[in-house]
Design a protein around this motif. Sequence first.
Motif, PDB file in Angstrom:
ATOM      1  N   HIS A  51      -5.604 -13.038   7.953  1.00 51.01           N
ATOM      2  CA  HIS A  51      -6.120 -11.926   8.755  1.00 51.01           C
ATOM      3  C   HIS A  51      -5.881 -10.571   8.090  1.00 51.01           C
ATOM      4  CE1 HIS A  51      -5.775 -14.930  12.123  1.00 51.01           C
ATOM      5  NE2 HIS A  51      -7.040 -14.558  12.154  1.00 51.01           N
ATOM      6  N   TYR A  52      -5.207 -10.569   6.964  1.00 45.94           N
ATOM      7  CA  TYR A  52      -4.903  -9.318   6.270  1.00 45.94           C
ATOM      8  C   TYR A  52      -5.835  -9.064   5.090  1.00 45.94           C
ATOM      9  CZ  TYR A  52      -2.002  -5.586   4.317  1.00 45.94           C
ATOM     10  OH  TYR A  52      -1.548  -4.386   3.844  1.00 45.94           O
ATOM     11  N   ILE A  53      -6.211 -10.096   4.383  1.00 44.73           N
ATOM     12  CA  ILE A  53      -7.048  -9.985   3.185  1.00 44.73           C
ATOM     13  C   ILE A  53      -8.400  -9.311   3.445  1.00 44.73           C
ATOM     14  CG2 ILE A  53      -8.288 -11.349   1.432  1.00 44.73           C
ATOM     15  CD1 ILE A  53      -5.262 -10.982   0.944  1.00 44.73           C
ATOM     16  N   PRO A  54      -9.058  -9.505   4.590  1.00 50.95           N
ATOM     17  CA  PRO A  54     -10.338  -8.814   4.806  1.00 50.95           C
ATOM     18  C   PRO A  54     -10.245  -7.291   4.689  1.00 50.95           C
ATOM     19  CG  PRO A  54     -10.110 -10.595   6.368  1.00 50.95           C
ATOM     20  CD  PRO A  54      -8.785 -10.471   5.652  1.00 50.95           C
ATOM     21  N   LEU A  55      -9.075  -6.730   4.911  1.00 58.45           N
ATOM     22  CA  LEU A  55      -8.878  -5.299   4.728  1.00 58.45           C
ATOM     23  C   LEU A  55      -9.266  -4.887   3.306  1.00 58.45           C
ATOM     24  CD1 LEU A  55      -6.132  -3.053   5.892  1.00 58.45           C
ATOM     25  CD2 LEU A  55      -6.071  -3.578   3.477  1.00 58.45           C
TER      26      LEU A  55
END
Length: 86
Positions: free
Chosen positions: A48-52
């Motif tokens: 959920h962090y990588i899309p940033l």
Amino acid sequence: MLEGQVPGWSADFDAWAADALARGAGDELAAFRTRAPGTPYAHPTVDHYIPLFITLGVAAHPDRPVRTTVEGCTIGFSKRSFQTAV
């Protein structure tokens, strides 16, 4: 939210991420595992962090600040969505 309160680790991580985004501190965001408070609980996995980084990477104007479009908490977890300059 858990008993009406946001856990400190969730609020702390969100505040850290919001500040780093506002400053355009990509290196800080990339080093979240060692620099962000609450990481083991807020982001035990990176899914959920990588899309940033995908969003930041395709920004038409990466030098411009991002704009937060959604923020808040649901069941104790922070939620933040942002828009890059187009």
